[in-house]
Design a protein around this motif. Structure first.
Motif, PDB file in Angstrom:
ATOM      1  N   ASN A   1       0.641  -1.442   0.097  1.00 51.00           N
ATOM      2  CA  ASN A   1      -0.064  -0.076   0.004  1.00 51.00           C
ATOM      3  C   ASN A   1       0.827   1.366   0.160  1.00 51.00           C
ATOM      4  O   ASN A   1       2.047   1.163  -0.051  1.00 51.00           O
ATOM      5  CB  ASN A   1      -1.071   0.131   1.145  1.00 51.00           C
ATOM      6  CG  ASN A   1      -0.321  -0.446   2.448  1.00 51.00           C
ATOM      7  OD1 ASN A   1       0.524  -0.107   2.716  1.00 51.00           O
ATOM      8  ND2 ASN A   1      -1.123  -1.267   3.123  1.00 51.00           N
TER       9      ASN A   1
ATOM     10  N   LYS B   1      -6.963   1.918   2.477  1.00 50.54           N
ATOM     11  CA  LYS B   1      -5.527   1.566   1.998  1.00 50.54           C
ATOM     12  C   LYS B   1      -5.837   1.290   0.502  1.00 50.54           C
ATOM     13  O   LYS B   1      -7.058   0.658  -0.018  1.00 50.54           O
ATOM     14  CB  LYS B   1      -5.106   0.499   2.644  1.00 50.54           C
ATOM     15  CG  LYS B   1      -4.610   0.696   3.978  1.00 50.54           C
ATOM     16  CD  LYS B   1      -3.891  -0.310   4.596  1.00 50.54           C
ATOM     17  CE  LYS B   1      -3.569  -0.078   6.027  1.00 50.54           C
ATOM     18  NZ  LYS B   1      -2.704  -1.283   6.685  1.00 50.54           N
TER      19      LYS B   1
ATOM     20  N   GLU C   1      -4.099  -1.383  -2.671  1.00 54.55           N
ATOM     21  CA  GLU C   1      -2.954  -2.314  -2.962  1.00 54.55           C
ATOM     22  C   GLU C   1      -2.236  -2.166  -4.535  1.00 54.55           C
ATOM     23  O   GLU C   1      -3.265  -2.040  -5.253  1.00 54.55           O
ATOM     24  CB  GLU C   1      -3.663  -3.719  -2.978  1.00 54.55           C
ATOM     25  CG  GLU C   1      -4.118  -3.998  -1.393  1.00 54.55           C
ATOM     26  CD  GLU C   1      -4.737  -5.311  -1.130  1.00 54.55           C
ATOM     27  OE1 GLU C   1      -5.093  -5.976  -2.353  1.00 54.55           O
ATOM     28  OE2 GLU C   1      -4.467  -5.848  -0.124  1.00 54.55           O
TER      29      GLU C   1
END
Lengths: 151, 151
Positions: free
Chosen positions: B63, B102, B104
DNA sequence: CTACAATATTTGTATGTACAAATGTAGTGT
DNA sequence: ACACTACATTTGTACATACAAATATTGTAG
């Protein structure tokens, strides 16, 4: 902190790679520390650099290409750096009477006064990093860097 | 070339000042050399850096804040760097299912292929600067830099 | 459950950098 | 004098960086 920890490397690195990363990262640490100093007096690091070069001229004005060749980062845009310094009245800029292609840039009293204030702060900043090294080690580091750089 | 000649200093400088300027200037030389390499493959140095970090994740996505903390220049704008890599299809970016704050970010096969091509070029770039130094001197330089930096 | 603080990321804005093109001036050969 | 090249600087543009503010989500205290 070792450079492997700084970038949280998972696999071991070659010595040449460690050295390169170490130099890049160390420059960053130094640069950020110096940025704070310059910023506290409303200067960017490169603006400070130009003032320092002009003071080194000891009264003689410098034209743009002289400034450029004495800077650390050779690709900065000198015209716009000087523009900013002009606005703050730290330098003057006039057309060179002998060669009207050239400009004569000189530091003003106000610029000299500012450098005078910054001198001890900058000295301290420079000395700070050497605190952990003996005189002998400092000389060695300096020599190794020059040997390293001259490919 | 000694650093005094590089910046054409007129007066002698203290050792701490020489070391700082030497590190700043050496980083510049390394950086410009690496810029050429990256640019030849349409990458900025920092974009390459992000790709390298993502490959280091070995398949696991990273992240944004993980990428940030592993970068050399901690102040880069990771969002916009990843934007650029996305456009070139070198990475993917998805919302993290466990924590929707977050993101990815993962490297694609295309990204891995590009790094594979760059690997020998980067290795050579790193080794080039060490050519003038013995193994012993390289270890010493690395140690001195870490000692120097850790104020 | 609600309000509020903490976390993660994005966006806006000013500034700085990289590099090519444009401008203006000087020197050189014919 | 003319064209041409070299030199010195400025400007335009795209991109990168620094940093504050905005947005969205999660965790937590009452």
């Amino acid at each position: 902190m070792k450079i492997e920890e700084v970038i949280k490397a998972t696999t071991p690195m070659s010595l040449p790679k460690k050295i390169i990363l170490n130099i890049m990262y160390t420059q960053n640490v130094i640069g950020e520390s110096f940025s704070e100093i310059a910023k506290a007096h409303d200067l960017s690091p490169e603006q400070y650099n130009v003032l320092r070069i002009l003071r080194g001229q000891k009264g003689k004005p410098a034209n743009m290409c002289v400034i450029q060749e004495r800077m650390i980062a050779k690709t900065s845009n000198t015209t716009r750096l000087v523009d900013k310094l002009l606005l703050k009245e730290l330098v003057t800029r006039e057309v060179c009477p002998d060669n009207r292609r050239k400009m004569e840039v000189a530091i003003t009293q106000k610029g000299l006064d500012l450098l005078k204030i910054l001198d001890p702060v900058v000295d301290n900043h420079e000395a700070k990093f050497c605190n952990n090294l003996t005189e002998k080690e400092q000389e060695l580091l300096n020599e190794l860097l020059e040997k390293y750089r001259n490919v």
